[in-house]
Motif scaffolding. Structure first.
Motif, PDB file in Angstrom:
ATOM      1  N   SER B 271       0.919  -1.119   0.030  1.00  0.00           N
ATOM      2  CA  SER B 271      -0.128  -0.021  -0.094  1.00  0.00           C
ATOM      3  C   SER B 271       0.976   1.296   0.144  1.00  0.00           C
ATOM      4  O   SER B 271       2.128   1.170   0.029  1.00  0.00           O
ATOM      5  CB  SER B 271      -0.778  -0.035   1.130  1.00  0.00           C
ATOM      6  N   PRO B 275      -0.674   7.531   2.392  1.00  0.00           N
ATOM      7  CA  PRO B 275      -2.016   7.688   1.669  1.00  0.00           C
ATOM      8  C   PRO B 275      -2.750   9.024   1.702  1.00  0.00           C
ATOM      9  O   PRO B 275      -3.279   9.150   0.416  1.00  0.00           O
ATOM     10  CB  PRO B 275      -2.777   6.717   2.385  1.00  0.00           C
ATOM     11  N   GLU B 330      -5.429   5.093  -1.000  1.00  0.00           N
ATOM     12  CA  GLU B 330      -6.117   4.075  -0.393  1.00  0.00           C
ATOM     13  C   GLU B 330      -6.036   2.889  -1.223  1.00  0.00           C
ATOM     14  O   GLU B 330      -6.463   1.582  -0.347  1.00  0.00           O
ATOM     15  CB  GLU B 330      -7.485   4.326   0.114  1.00  0.00           C
ATOM     16  N   THR B 332      -4.838  -0.717  -2.541  1.00  0.00           N
ATOM     17  CA  THR B 332      -3.688  -1.612  -2.066  1.00  0.00           C
ATOM     18  C   THR B 332      -3.440  -2.819  -3.069  1.00  0.00           C
ATOM     19  O   THR B 332      -4.599  -2.949  -3.941  1.00  0.00           O
ATOM     20  CB  THR B 332      -4.169  -2.169  -0.597  1.00  0.00           C
TER      21      THR B 332
END
Lengths: 668, 872
Positions: B271, B275, B330, B332
């Protein structure tokens, strides 16, 4: 299995033109807007991770958008649909009390959660916590709660005479994951049977009502009201059956934003499959194993249905239960157990299971994503005028899309009017695999590549191809040769651009190996040479290749090329001509390659004299590529003195600074 | 040892005395020379008892000597009354040591024993006497000359080795300490997975799977000024079914549950490490898996690559870019390697000994991983951090191969050294370096020894100061890696670990205890029933009475809002203190959810200042601070200047002045969880996000206070506080901040006969422009006129009368929503107080009433009778 009637109706009603393209037929599905209503194209099996229950279909005809809470709607009435709940964490409750607790959000005027003392039984009513999980973050500005007040249940005097009301927005959690509540209201002298608390509109997920009175009380209903859009919502389409394996073209949709555009997102993804459902259904067996069953069989399984039990004598004849038990044990045969869908399975040793095992069978097992026959959800597509190419694997017969709505503000939301996607049947080939050689190259050095393509073509069905479009990191140097099944063939370079080239060759209509040999530079690790095959008679229908084993001569099975990692970012710093004689040429050209960088970074070209004084600076921004600057030997309009100069190229990356030096001799 | 047989044998060997005189000292043991010794001797042959008769042989009973009872004789208690048996528990049992020597007759208060290889081989018992008699604390000690030692066993020992390695307000275990003039040594031992809390009835707790802790610290004084020390702390999983010396005990061993099944699935989640910026997240170029195990057919060890055998993961998520997958914002990416997939053709999953996942990654990545053996109680996989990218790279310039060796956590270890210099030519120094290693092992049911791997990280700090009056200087530098960890997993009673259950399965070497009281701030097992400290800095609690200093009467109303009390208590905004991380909270009142290291994890930086005492009460300080995050691209830099003055003038009063100026660039968020009390509540913990108000700002703070006490009975206090935050660059949502607070108050106490009077006036002016544009400005003035009269009645009682008029003026036009309009409020109060000694206590009884009326609003009345029983 998606219903055939759905498929037919979609094809006939919503296909906006079925256009013959060469031998292929192109079609477009349009969902929403004035075409197929969104509700008819929604998937009837929710993805467990998706917030599918909060899509608004009705408010704006033709559009879908996240549910905007109706100010008059009691949000609490759908708590359980959203996966929320009600609990009293600080008092053990009996089964009846637990049932009554559920009643405070179900609208039933006969059921109330009570904390009433009687002469015979003392019940603690002080400090009781009523925790309500709305199941989602919603915009809330009003909470009401009250006792039963009907003629049949005239308990209006049992209202909560003192209380505290706490709220949590669903994000502020303790290290253990419990909500951190904030006191919204404390009322020590409540005189109103109907408590009606209003507060500024805010996201709320958890509500806590705490009684701070010793007096008996009951709550018939807790009502929650609010406004604004829900922060997340998901629409998942039905599985579209395209009749045959199809190539996908573009996907596009029409969207609008309500409120501040930057505070909401519309995310579209697709997936494709080779069978009619992206899910796999399992049936549980008694010993813990599970067997795969069809969707129909899965839903026919009824745990309450005991099914049939059939008795057999030793000679294999079926007998009644009475007769069976009247037989001496040595003459008794098998007892078989049936449920809808057939005989109950055998045990591990292959014997029919016992009755005890039979009774313990809980039939419905897992439902999982079918990873064997379906792709994962694709990367989100960019919202672009004219649409973008569908990246899910093809050719595939089944297609599905999902739209995720995300909002960071109660007043902001995205909405979609319609969505459309293109497909072409039949495909160019059943499958086209490609691989490239060599796989490991030196960055910045022109390399001779062999690109091998092997189609699997159903003769007479698939269209075949005579064009191959290959994406390149920089403009291709040369296309040297094209071979089909090892024989050089006549080819033409149809198109060359800075990021791709297209070659034409005799049409391939069977499983023949096509090899294209070309020279090109690679500037970073992981450069992927994607390619699309198409027929010059139908240029719109392009089928992407997939990495795989196209030929045993090449063992890469990949179309991605690797360079050494961690090397220099600046390469091939050259100065030409050097020495530079002003007058003999307009300028000397300083060139260099930038490697590995995927986004532009600042670069500086500094020219110093031998004493270290900066005489000229060029600057710019660039990512991986070849760059140059030309210097006419002047500083401030005047020729600098002849001599040796130092050229420095410097890049400022996020990881730090890198620089390279070279000398330049100026002569005149 | 069969105690009863020993007793019988002993009895038979002894002559029966004529009288029933009890002599416990000679009942047991045997004479050796002049001494009676008590070693067990076993049962002897009784030649005198060899009697050829058929009737039952009645053995003289244990208590025959004491009570004279014979089993075959008629009992008649008419003359000599029956005496019941003595409760053997009250007298204690006999205990023998390792060599068979009697230790004592008494009670085994505490015992911790570990036997391997054996099921349930780890055993701890704490007798109820440990709890009831010794209050969960045992100390054995000795000393001779300069040499001192002590062994402390307790449930709640305040123990610190160093602030970066081990520091707990409630350590449950045993601590051995040795100290001499030059040397000191501490050894900590505890079965931290189940140390047993003494509050429960004495129990014997045997376990096969445990987590044990060993802590060591030793220091040596070198010369006069220098002290060097070494520290080692290790917590590891231990399985008593294994042999003790199989492998390194400090890297731990898999518990029976951890090693009960094969790993069928490994999932890697990639990820964006930052973010919030929505771009430049992880860029995943390629992946591969390396598997070492036994070939299914040949049984030979082999190492295969997934790419060689066509074993590919299921790849989900991520934005498809040319040549790589991106996880921005956000989004992943998950890679799932499923060893049960029919396409898997590598070594038999049950025979795999090692798995390495190789990823080619770039940009700001964060890699977490899990497997079907790394789950919570519900069996859902729990992701644990595997790698993070340094900084916040977005241009691909940090592309690299990350190799991750999979395993389940088995141990956590911290070792390091310290150097202390005490007053060497005016210099003081403290330096510490520590290295943390977190061990993992790959489970394999068919093996007892497993492949061990570890991740390592480091932390260090240096503090140096120099005093050479009137000059002084200070320097600090520090660095703590983002993954430096003093947390380990502990097993539950079945040997399982729920990897996301912080309460039951995490143990902390260094606790979070920001308010520095006796309770850790977070909830962990075996500390106060697992409950966190629910009142960390309840408001600002400088007197540590667990009640907010702003609400000492704990009545839901902050004291600075409450009639009469608000004369003495000023609102918290009018206080001041150092805020070196520029999050608008005074540093010493900050609360977070991190271990109490001296510096924050993932931070590296330095700070130094030079100062001079211009006069004994006046200081000038000039300093510079720089700090950066290691795993993110965030910086904090400030140059600061400080001036303080504090002088008492005889016969006049006290003057205090404080001034500071800082030029700051700080985008490091320092989020907090603070206790916030709003009127009408007892307060609650609230997460506060750092608004990053000093991203590029000049900050000036000034405070001037003067207390005049020149006239007896007259108190005159004046305070001025001014905060100015000048935003040098415009950031969305931020503006210049101004806070001006002015407090003037005067009271005079005098007597008229028996009547004691105190008239008071207080004025409080506030002008505030909050730094966040969304928050409204404030400008208001509150004037309090009050008088309190006190006169005695009878001998031990007095009556007090008070009246207060509050005049509040809202100076904002128009009045912002939610703000109070101008008002006047009159409050009257009467109180009768009686003080009397009653049953050893000083009883204070108060009866009173307070009537308040806000003009234009309803009148509130509060009446009370309160009795306090005091000891002073």
């Amino acid at each position: 299995m998606e219903s055939r009637s759905f498929r037919i109706s979609v094809i006939f009603l919503c296909l906006v033109g079925v256009v013959p393209i060469g031998r292929a037929h192109g079609g477009t599905y349009v969902i929403g807007g004035k075409a197929l209503p969104w509700k008819e194209a929604v998937w009837d099996e929710a993805d467990p991770d998706a917030a599918v229950g909060v899509i608004e279909f009705e408010r704006r005809p033709g559009w879908i958008l996240p549910v905007e809470i109706d100010t008059a709607e009691n949000i609490a009435s759908k708590i359980f649909e959203r996966g929320g709940g009600v609990s009293v964490p600080n008092v053990p409750l009996s089964r009846e009390e637990k049932d009554a607790l559920v009643g405070i959000v179900n609208g039933d005027p006969a059921v109330a959660f009570e904390r009433k003392s009687t002469p015979a039984k003392k019940v603690n009513s002080y400090g009781i916590l009523l925790d309500i999980d709305l199941g989602a973050r919603l915009g809330v500005d009003r909470i009401r709660f009250f006792p039963r007040m009907s003629e049949k249940y005239p308990y209006s005097e049992y209202f909560m005479r003192a209380y505290e009301l706490y709220l949590n927005d669903g994000l502020e959690l303790t290290e253990e994951g419990n909500p951190i509540y904030h006191l919204a209201v404390r009322e020590e002298k409540n005189t109103e049977p109907v408590v009606d608390v209003r507060f500024p509109l805010q996201y709320v997920r958890y509500i806590r009502i705490k009684s701070i009175t010793e007096a008996s009380w009951e709550i018939d209903e807790v009502q929650v009201f609010g406004a604004g859009f829900v922060p997340t919502a998901t629409y998942i389409s039905k599985v579209f059956d395209l009749g045959d394996a199809a190539i996908f073209g573009r996907i596009w949709w029409h969207q609008k934003k309500v409120g501040t555009p930057s505070k909401s997102k519309v995310i579209v993804r697709t997936r494709t499959g080779t069978d009619d459902t992206p899910l796999v259904y399992y049936r549980k067996l008694a010993w813990g194993e599970e067997v795969e069953v069809s969707k129909e069989e899965y839903y026919r399984l009824d745990p309450d249905e005991q099914g049939e039990i059939r008795y057999f004598a030793k000679d294999g004849s079926e007998v009644s239960k009475k007769v069976y038990y009247s037989l001496p044990p040595e003459e008794r045969g098998e007892v078989k157990y049936y449920r809808t869908g057939g005989e109950v399975p055998f045990d591990r040793e292959g014997l029919p299971i016992t009755k005890a095992m039979y009774d313990t069978l809980s039939l419905k097992g897992r439902i999982e994503l079918d990873r064997e026959n379906w792709s994962s959800w694709s990367s989100p597509y960019d919202y672009r005028e004219g649409g973008v190419f569908i990246v899910s694997p093809c050719p595939r017969r089944y297609f599905q899309f999902r739209i995720d709505f995300e909002s960071r503000d109660l007043d902001a939301a995205g909405m979609v009017d319609s969505i459309a996607f293109q497909f072409f049947v039949p495909p160019i080939a059943r499958r086209i695999v490609a691989e490239i050689s060599p796989r490991k190259v030196v960055a910045g050095e022109p390399t001779r590549f062999t690109y091998a393509v092997r189609p699997t073509i159903r003769e007479g069905v698939d269209t075949g191809f005579d064009r191959l479009e290959i994406l390149t990191p920089v403009k291709v140097d040369t296309v040297e040769v094209v071979r089909i099944d090892g024989d050089e063939v006549k080819f033409e370079v149809v198109e060359v651009d800075h990021d791709h080239f297209t070659v034409g060759f005799p049409k391939v209509t069977s499983d023949r190996l096509v090899e294209v040999v070309f020279r090109c530079e690679v500037l970073r690790y992981g450069t992927t040479f994607l390619a699309r095959a198409f027929d010059s008679a139908a240029e719109e229908v392009k089928q992407p290749v997939v990495a795989g084993d196209a030929t045993s001569e090449i063992d890469t099975d990949d179309i991605s090329v690797h360079t050494a990692l961690g090397g220099a970012l600046i390469r091939k710093l050259e100065v030409r001509p050097d020495p530079f004689i002003p007058g003999s040429a307009d300028a000397t050209r300083i060139s260099w390659d930038l490697l590995q960088l995927t986004r532009p970074v600042p670069f500086y070209v500094d020219i110093y004299d031998i004493s270290g004084r900066l005489v000229r600076r060029f600057q710019g921004r660039g990512k991986s590529g070849t760059y140059f600057k030309e210097w006419d030997g002047r500083c401030g309009g005047k020729l600098v003195p002849p001599g040796v100069y130092i050229v420095r190229v410097r890049v400022e990356t996020d990881s730090g600074r890198e620089e390279k030096f070279r000398t330049l001799t100026l002569v005149y | 040892m069969d105690l009863k047989r020993l007793l019988v044998a002993s009895l038979l060997l002894l002559p029966v005395p004529a009288s029933s005189q009890v002599n416990y000292g000679r009942l047991f043991g045997r004479r050796v020379g002049e001494e009676v010794v008590f070693e067990p001797t076993g049962v002897e042959v009784l030649l005198g008892a060899q009697d050829p008769v058929l009737k039952k042989w009645y053995v003289p009973q244990e208590l025959y000597r004491i009570y004279g009872w014979k089993q075959w004789e008629y009992t008649n208690y008419a003359r000599e009354h029956y005496r019941r048996y003595v409760d053997i528990y009250l007298e204690g049992s006999y205990y023998y040591d390792l060599f068979g020597r009697l230790v004592t007759r008494g009670w085994q208060v505490y015992r911790w024993q570990q036997d391997q290889p054996e099921r349930s081989g780890s055993s701890i018992s704490k007798d109820r006497t440990y709890n009831n008699w010794f209050d969960r604390l045992l100390i054995a000690s000795d000393s001779k000359g300069q040499y001192h030692m002590a062994l402390t066993i307790g449930d709640e020992i305040r123990t610190t080795l160093t602030p970066l390695t081990f520091s707990k307000p409630l350590f449950n275990g045993s601590q051995f300490d040795f100290q001499s003039d030059k040397y000191s040594l501490t050894v900590l031992l505890s079965r931290i997975s189940l140390p047993i809390i003494g509050t429960k009835e004495g129990r014997h707790m045997d376990r096969t799977n445990n987590t044990n802790l060993l802590g060591l610290r030793g220091t040596v004084q070198v010369g006069q000024f220098l002290k060097v020390g070494a520290t080692y702390v290790n917590a590891h999983q231990s399985n008593t079914l294994l042999e003790s010396f199989s492998g390194s005990p400090f890297s731990g061993s898999l518990t029976t549950v951890q090693n009960s099944a094969r790993v069928s699935k490994i999932i890697i989640r990639i990820s964006d490490d930052s973010p919030e910026d929505g771009e430049g997240g992880a860029a995943l170029y390629s992946w591969d898996i390396v598997i070492r195990g036994r070939d299914r057919l040949t049984g030979r060890m082999e190492t295969v690559r997934g790419s060689q055998i066509g074993f590919e993961p299921i790849v989900e998520g991520g934005y498809q870019r040319l040549g790589y997958l991106a996880a921005d914002g956000e989004e992943t990416i998950t890679l799932t390697y499923d060893f049960t997939d029919p396409s898997y053709a590598g070594p038999d999953p049950s025979l795999i000994e090692r798995v390495i996942v190789e990823l080619v990654l770039a940009n700001d990545y964060r890699v977490e991983w899990t497997s079907d053996r790394q789950t919570n109680k519900a069996g859902q996989p729990v992701f644990l951090l595997a790698a993070r990218a340094p900084g916040n790279v977005k241009d691909n310039s940090n592309q690299r191969v990350i190799r991750l060796d999979y395993g389940l956590p088995t141990a956590n270890e911290v070792y390091g050294f310290t150097v202390e210099v005490d007053d060497f030519k005016g210099f003081d120094l403290y330096a510490e370096f520590d290295r943390n290693r977190r061990f993992r092992q790959y489970p394999n049911v068919n093996k007892k020894e497993h492949h061990t791997t570890y991740d390592a990280s480091e932390a260090w700090m240096v503090n140096m100061s120099k005093l050479s009056y009137p000059y002084f200087a200070f320097f600090e530098a520090y660095s703590i890696d983002y993954d430096y960890s003093t947390t380990c997993f502990i097993v539950d009673d079945k040997g399982a670990i729920d990897y996301e259950d912080k309460l039951h399965n995490l143990y902390e070497f260094v606790d979070d205890n920001d308010d520095q009281d006796r309770y850790p701030d977070w909830g962990r097992l075996y500390q106060r029933g697992g409950t966190p400290d629910d009142a960390v800095f309840p408001g600002w609690d400088e007197n540590n009475d667990f009640i907010s200093d702003f609400n000492e009467n704990d009545n839901l109303i902050p004291d600075y809002e409450e009639p009469f009390l608000r004369y003495d208590v000023d609102p918290p905004e009018f206080l001041f203190g150092m805020d070196m991380n520029h999050n608008m909270w005074v540093d010493r009142f900050e609360n977070d959810e991190e271990p109490d290291y001296p510096y924050k994890r993932d931070h590296r930086g330095y700070n130094f200042y030079f100062g001079v005492h211009i006069t004994p009460d006046m200081r000038l300080i000039v300093g510079h601070q720089y700090e950066r995050l290691l795993a993110e691209r965030k910086r904090s830099r400030s140059d600061y200047f400080l001036f303080t003055f504090d002088r008492s003038f005889a016969g006049l009063g006290r003057l205090r002045m404080f001034g500071s100026f800082a030029s700051v660039k700080d985008n490091i968020p320092d989020n907090l969880i603070q206790w916030v009390q709003t009127p009408g509540t007892r307060g609650t913990m609230k997460k506060l996000e750092d608004p990053l108000a000093a991203r590029d700002a000049r900050i000036g703070c000034a405070f001037v206070g003067f207390d005049y006490t020149g006239i007896e009975g007259l108190n005159l206090t004046n305070k001025l506080k001014l905060d100015l935050w000048d935003q040098r660059r415009k950031f969305p949502g931020l503006r210049d901040r101004t806070f001006l607070g002015l407090i003037n108050k005067v009271d005079y106490t005098f007597t008229l006969g028996r009547l004691k009077l105190q008239p008071r006036i207080k004025n409080l002016f506030r002008r505030e422009v909050p730094v966040l544009e969304e928050e409204p400005e404030r400008k208001e003035n509150l004037t309090l006129f009050s008088a309190i009269a006190k006169f005695p009645v009878l001998k031990r009682s007095e009556v007090e009368l008070g009246a207060e008029l509050a005049v509040f003026r809202q100076l904002m036009r128009p009045v912002p929503p939610g703000f109070e309009e101008s008002y006047e409020e009159l409050t009257g109060a009467v109180q009768l107080t009686n003080r009397v000694d009653y049953m050893g206590y000083r009883l204070t009884t108060q009866i009173g009433m307070r009537v308040g009326r806000k003009f234009g609003k309803k009148t509130s009345v509060s009446s009370f009778i309160t009795v306090y029983a005091g000891t002073e």
